[in-house]
Scaffold this motif. Sequence first.
Motif, PDB file in Angstrom:
ATOM      1  N   SER A 103       0.857  -1.191   0.000  1.00 54.12           N
ATOM      2  CA  SER A 103       0.000   0.000   0.000  1.00 54.12           C
ATOM      3  C   SER A 103       0.888   1.234   0.000  1.00 54.12           C
ATOM      4  O   SER A 103       1.981   1.214   0.561  1.00 54.12           O
ATOM      5  CB  SER A 103      -0.890   0.026   1.242  1.00 54.12           C
ATOM      6  N   PHE A 104       0.405   2.306  -0.613  1.00 56.56           N
ATOM      7  CA  PHE A 104       1.157   3.557  -0.635  1.00 56.56           C
ATOM      8  C   PHE A 104       0.212   4.719  -0.893  1.00 56.56           C
ATOM      9  O   PHE A 104      -0.945   4.526  -1.270  1.00 56.56           O
ATOM     10  CB  PHE A 104       2.277   3.523  -1.690  1.00 56.56           C
ATOM     11  N   VAL A 105       0.732   5.920  -0.675  1.00 60.68           N
ATOM     12  CA  VAL A 105      -0.025   7.152  -0.880  1.00 60.68           C
ATOM     13  C   VAL A 105       0.762   8.062  -1.806  1.00 60.68           C
ATOM     14  O   VAL A 105       1.979   8.196  -1.665  1.00 60.68           O
ATOM     15  CB  VAL A 105      -0.262   7.868   0.475  1.00 60.68           C
ATOM     16  N   MET A 106       0.072   8.662  -2.760  1.00 61.25           N
ATOM     17  CA  MET A 106       0.630   9.740  -3.575  1.00 61.25           C
ATOM     18  C   MET A 106      -0.104  11.002  -3.147  1.00 61.25           C
ATOM     19  O   MET A 106      -1.329  11.088  -3.288  1.00 61.25           O
ATOM     20  CB  MET A 106       0.443   9.465  -5.062  1.00 61.25           C
ATOM     21  N   LYS A 107       0.642  11.940  -2.585  1.00 62.00           N
ATOM     22  CA  LYS A 107       0.041  13.147  -2.025  1.00 62.00           C
ATOM     23  C   LYS A 107      -0.131  14.224  -3.092  1.00 62.00           C
ATOM     24  O   LYS A 107       0.522  14.182  -4.139  1.00 62.00           O
ATOM     25  CB  LYS A 107       0.910  13.677  -0.890  1.00 62.00           C
ATOM     26  N   PRO A 108      -0.993  15.224  -2.812  1.00 55.88           N
ATOM     27  CA  PRO A 108      -1.142  16.340  -3.750  1.00 55.88           C
ATOM     28  C   PRO A 108       0.228  16.939  -4.082  1.00 55.88           C
ATOM     29  O   PRO A 108       1.085  17.076  -3.208  1.00 55.88           O
ATOM     30  CB  PRO A 108      -2.015  17.335  -2.982  1.00 55.88           C
ATOM     31  N   GLY A 109       0.436  17.213  -5.353  1.00 50.55           N
ATOM     32  CA  GLY A 109       1.701  17.759  -5.818  1.00 50.55           C
ATOM     33  C   GLY A 109       2.662  16.694  -6.325  1.00 50.55           C
ATOM     34  O   GLY A 109       3.689  17.022  -6.920  1.00 50.55           O
ATOM     35  N   PHE A 110       2.348  15.403  -6.111  1.00 48.39           N
ATOM     36  CA  PHE A 110       3.244  14.345  -6.580  1.00 48.39           C
ATOM     37  C   PHE A 110       3.382  14.407  -8.097  1.00 48.39           C
ATOM     38  O   PHE A 110       2.409  14.519  -8.834  1.00 48.39           O
ATOM     39  CB  PHE A 110       2.722  12.956  -6.185  1.00 48.39           C
ATOM     40  N   VAL A 111       4.631  14.305  -8.562  1.00 50.93           N
ATOM     41  CA  VAL A 111       4.941  14.190  -9.984  1.00 50.93           C
ATOM     42  C   VAL A 111       5.997  13.111 -10.103  1.00 50.93           C
ATOM     43  O   VAL A 111       6.967  13.082  -9.332  1.00 50.93           O
ATOM     44  CB  VAL A 111       5.480  15.525 -10.561  1.00 50.93           C
ATOM     45  N   GLY A 112       5.819  12.208 -11.049  1.00 59.67           N
ATOM     46  CA  GLY A 112       6.796  11.154 -11.234  1.00 59.67           C
ATOM     47  C   GLY A 112       6.437  10.274 -12.405  1.00 59.67           C
ATOM     48  O   GLY A 112       5.626  10.635 -13.260  1.00 59.67           O
ATOM     49  N   VAL A 113       7.044   9.086 -12.442  1.00 62.94           N
ATOM     50  CA  VAL A 113       6.804   8.120 -13.512  1.00 62.94           C
ATOM     51  C   VAL A 113       6.171   6.873 -12.908  1.00 62.94           C
ATOM     52  O   VAL A 113       6.655   6.341 -11.898  1.00 62.94           O
ATOM     53  CB  VAL A 113       8.127   7.762 -14.231  1.00 62.94           C
ATOM     54  N   TRP A 114       5.069   6.425 -13.515  1.00 57.07           N
ATOM     55  CA  TRP A 114       4.374   5.192 -13.131  1.00 57.07           C
ATOM     56  C   TRP A 114       4.683   4.186 -14.226  1.00 57.07           C
ATOM     57  O   TRP A 114       4.292   4.369 -15.376  1.00 57.07           O
ATOM     58  CB  TRP A 114       2.870   5.438 -13.029  1.00 57.07           C
ATOM     59  N   LYS A 115       5.401   3.114 -13.866  1.00 58.72           N
ATOM     60  CA  LYS A 115       5.752   2.065 -14.824  1.00 58.72           C
ATOM     61  C   LYS A 115       5.078   0.769 -14.390  1.00 58.72           C
ATOM     62  O   LYS A 115       5.402   0.219 -13.335  1.00 58.72           O
ATOM     63  CB  LYS A 115       7.265   1.885 -14.888  1.00 58.72           C
ATOM     64  N   THR A 116       4.127   0.312 -15.188  1.00 56.07           N
ATOM     65  CA  THR A 116       3.480  -0.973 -14.921  1.00 56.07           C
ATOM     66  C   THR A 116       4.344  -2.042 -15.561  1.00 56.07           C
ATOM     67  O   THR A 116       4.495  -2.080 -16.786  1.00 56.07           O
ATOM     68  CB  THR A 116       2.049  -1.012 -15.486  1.00 56.07           C
ATOM     69  N   ILE A 117       4.934  -2.892 -14.729  1.00 59.85           N
ATOM     70  CA  ILE A 117       5.828  -3.952 -15.196  1.00 59.85           C
ATOM     71  C   ILE A 117       5.026  -5.203 -15.538  1.00 59.85           C
ATOM     72  O   ILE A 117       5.250  -5.829 -16.578  1.00 59.85           O
ATOM     73  CB  ILE A 117       6.908  -4.238 -14.133  1.00 59.85           C
ATOM     74  N   GLU A 118       4.102  -5.583 -14.654  1.00 61.61           N
ATOM     75  CA  GLU A 118       3.151  -6.679 -14.891  1.00 61.61           C
ATOM     76  C   GLU A 118       1.773  -6.097 -14.645  1.00 61.61           C
ATOM     77  O   GLU A 118       1.598  -5.305 -13.712  1.00 61.61           O
ATOM     78  CB  GLU A 118       3.386  -7.831 -13.914  1.00 61.61           C
ATOM     79  N   THR A 119       0.796  -6.477 -15.462  1.00 63.13           N
ATOM     80  CA  THR A 119      -0.561  -5.933 -15.308  1.00 63.13           C
ATOM     81  C   THR A 119      -0.900  -5.825 -13.834  1.00 63.13           C
ATOM     82  O   THR A 119      -0.768  -6.793 -13.080  1.00 63.13           O
ATOM     83  CB  THR A 119      -1.593  -6.798 -16.047  1.00 63.13           C
ATOM     84  N   VAL A 120      -1.306  -4.625 -13.443  1.00 65.01           N
ATOM     85  CA  VAL A 120      -1.542  -4.332 -12.035  1.00 65.01           C
ATOM     86  C   VAL A 120      -3.028  -4.099 -11.793  1.00 65.01           C
ATOM     87  O   VAL A 120      -3.726  -3.545 -12.645  1.00 65.01           O
ATOM     88  CB  VAL A 120      -0.711  -3.105 -11.577  1.00 65.01           C
ATOM     89  N   ARG A 121      -3.487  -4.561 -10.650  1.00 64.25           N
ATOM     90  CA  ARG A 121      -4.848  -4.260 -10.189  1.00 64.25           C
ATOM     91  C   ARG A 121      -4.712  -3.711  -8.779  1.00 64.25           C
ATOM     92  O   ARG A 121      -3.988  -4.278  -7.956  1.00 64.25           O
ATOM     93  CB  ARG A 121      -5.731  -5.508 -10.198  1.00 64.25           C
ATOM     94  N   LYS A 122      -5.399  -2.603  -8.529  1.00 61.75           N
ATOM     95  CA  LYS A 122      -5.292  -1.966  -7.211  1.00 61.75           C
ATOM     96  C   LYS A 122      -6.653  -1.479  -6.751  1.00 61.75           C
ATOM     97  O   LYS A 122      -7.542  -1.205  -7.551  1.00 61.75           O
ATOM     98  CB  LYS A 122      -4.322  -0.777  -7.261  1.00 61.75           C
ATOM     99  N   ILE A 123      -6.784  -1.379  -5.430  1.00 59.65           N
ATOM    100  CA  ILE A 123      -7.892  -0.632  -4.832  1.00 59.65           C
ATOM    101  C   ILE A 123      -7.392   0.794  -4.709  1.00 59.65           C
ATOM    102  O   ILE A 123      -6.241   1.021  -4.324  1.00 59.65           O
ATOM    103  CB  ILE A 123      -8.243  -1.184  -3.440  1.00 59.65           C
ATOM    104  N   TYR A 124      -8.237   1.749  -5.055  1.00 60.04           N
ATOM    105  CA  TYR A 124      -7.850   3.153  -4.923  1.00 60.04           C
ATOM    106  C   TYR A 124      -8.882   3.920  -4.098  1.00 60.04           C
ATOM    107  O   TYR A 124     -10.048   3.550  -4.035  1.00 60.04           O
ATOM    108  CB  TYR A 124      -7.691   3.822  -6.296  1.00 60.04           C
TER     109      TYR A 124
END
Length: 128
Positions: A103-124
Motif C-alpha cells: 500500500s502507498f499514498v501519492m500526495k497532492p503535488g506528486f509528480v513522477g513516472v508510473w511504470k506498470t511492469i506486470e498488469t496491475v490491479r489496485k484498490i484506490y
Amino acid sequence: MRRSETQQRKSMSLLKTIDTDPSFAPRESGPLPERLISGDPTYKTWAQDAARGETINTGVWEATPGETRSIKGETFEFCHILSGVVEITPEGGEPVVYTAGDSFVMKPGFVGVWKTIETVRKIYLTVS
C-alpha cells in the motif's frame, strides 16, 4: 434498546465493501497522449463509491504494462496493490517497486513516472 430498521439501513449505507473482482463492466480508457512515455497501456476502472459531491472516490483500477507520467495535482490517492508489479519513480527520486499486498499514498503535488511492469490491479481511494 434496539436500533430501528431505518438506523440500521443508514449505518449500512455508510459502510462500503470494495469488491476486488467486480462482475460489472469497467470503464475502459488509456493515458493522456502527453503523459505516455512508452508502451500502449490500457486502463480499466470499476468505480464503486463516491462521497462529498464526488470529491472522494473508491474502486478498483487495472493497467496493462507501459510507462506514463503521473501528476497528482491537488489529488490525494491511497493505493493497495492486489496483483501485478509497478515501479514508481518520484521526480528527482529513486524508483520504488510495489507488488501484491503493498500500500502507498501519492500526495497532492506528486509528480513522477508510473511504470506498470506486470498488469496491475489496485484498490484506490482518491480525494480531490
